[in-house]
Design a protein around this motif. Sequence first.
Motif, short mmCIF file in Angstrom:
data_model
loop_
_atom_site.label_atom_id
_atom_site.label_comp_id
_atom_site.label_asym_id
_atom_site.label_seq_id
_atom_site.Cartn_x
_atom_site.Cartn_y
_atom_site.Cartn_z
N GLU A 79 0.96 -1.13 0.02
CA GLU A 79 0.00 -0.17 0.08
C GLU A 79 0.74 1.26 -0.07
OE1 GLU A 79 -3.85 -1.78 2.63
OE2 GLU A 79 -2.61 -0.28 3.27
N VAL A 80 0.65 2.22 -0.80
CA VAL A 80 1.07 3.56 -0.68
C VAL A 80 0.21 4.83 -0.24
CG1 VAL A 80 2.51 5.13 -1.87
CG2 VAL A 80 2.72 2.49 -2.53
N ILE A 81 0.46 5.36 0.58
CA ILE A 81 -0.46 6.35 0.89
C ILE A 81 -0.06 7.85 0.06
CG2 ILE A 81 -0.69 8.31 2.84
CD1 ILE A 81 -0.08 6.02 4.74
N VAL A 82 -1.11 8.41 -0.71
CA VAL A 82 -1.16 9.34 -1.52
C VAL A 82 -2.29 10.17 -1.10
CG1 VAL A 82 -2.59 8.11 -3.07
CG2 VAL A 82 -1.05 10.00 -4.03
N PRO A 83 -2.09 11.55 -1.53
CA PRO A 83 -3.17 12.58 -1.14
C PRO A 83 -4.24 12.45 -2.37
CG PRO A 83 -1.29 13.64 -2.17
CD PRO A 83 -0.93 12.30 -1.99
N ALA A 84 -5.58 12.42 -1.54
CA ALA A 84 -6.85 12.45 -2.27
C ALA A 84 -7.01 13.55 -3.45
CB ALA A 84 -7.96 12.26 -1.31
N HIS A 85 -6.23 14.47 -3.18
CA HIS A 85 -6.45 15.57 -4.16
C HIS A 85 -5.05 15.69 -5.01
CE1 HIS A 85 -7.49 19.39 -6.16
NE2 HIS A 85 -6.28 20.05 -5.62
N THR A 86 -5.03 14.98 -6.28
CA THR A 86 -3.73 14.76 -6.99
C THR A 86 -4.10 14.52 -8.59
OG1 THR A 86 -1.59 13.96 -7.13
CG2 THR A 86 -3.41 12.35 -6.49
N PHE A 87 -3.28 14.56 -9.38
CA PHE A 87 -3.54 14.13 -10.54
C PHE A 87 -3.55 12.60 -10.75
CE2 PHE A 87 -1.97 13.40 -15.17
CZ PHE A 87 -2.92 13.94 -15.68
N VAL A 88 -4.24 12.06 -11.64
CA VAL A 88 -4.61 10.72 -11.73
C VAL A 88 -3.13 9.96 -12.01
CG1 VAL A 88 -4.84 10.54 -14.29
CG2 VAL A 88 -5.92 8.94 -12.86
N PHE A 110 -4.02 22.39 0.17
CA PHE A 110 -4.32 21.29 -0.63
C PHE A 110 -3.18 20.08 -0.79
CE2 PHE A 110 -6.87 24.74 -2.01
CZ PHE A 110 -8.13 24.42 -1.97
N ASN A 111 -2.32 20.18 -0.06
CA ASN A 111 -1.25 19.03 -0.01
C ASN A 111 -1.57 17.94 1.23
OD1 ASN A 111 0.86 19.93 -1.80
ND2 ASN A 111 1.22 21.73 -0.59
N ILE A 112 -1.16 16.90 1.35
CA ILE A 112 -1.51 15.97 2.17
C ILE A 112 -1.52 16.49 3.48
CG2 ILE A 112 0.79 15.18 2.53
CD1 ILE A 112 -0.46 12.15 2.19
#
Length: 198
Positions: A79-88, A110-112
Amino acid sequence: MRKVKFVDPAKVYMMIKHELDAAYFEVMNKGDLIDRGQLKAFEENLAAFVGTKYAVGLNSGYDALHMSLRAAGIGAGDEVIVPAHTFVASASAIANVGAKPVLVDVGKDFNIDCEKIEEAITPRTKAIMAVHLSGYMADMARVMEIAEKHDLVVVEDACQSLGASMAVAGSEVMGNGSWGKERNPSPITHHPLPITCA
């Protein structure tokens, strides 16, 4: 009502037309389309600019993220944690190495949201992908602190913040791509938005 353009690429092009045209025609006149002197010069200049020993030029930000995850050993079942607001591309790179993107909400910038990272960590979590948006870096001091505590790799996506930096430890300034150099791949990809907004 007056309409204001969010970005104006034609205006920016005209501002740096001479430089861009010269670079383009140099490449085309020499036929140096792949892995030639211009790429090597770009890599050397970028490495010097961000303060790293090496930089590797690739065809896209997606490939930079994908290859960084592979180089870090991220794969099936991870699993990799990534911000919900990002480019695909951020989540796609994670999925295409066989790992699962775990979305974490973002803060006011708007960052993690670093206060929400630890609650998303599971025994399968292997990395945190910090995505720096609109010229603002994620709170990398906090991201690195959490990563070190949980023995996680950090991949920085600096597509929209090339050249950004932040003060840490008093007066020390660290830029994107310069966090955890030995262990963490930091793709510094490029998106036209920061240039056109400058």
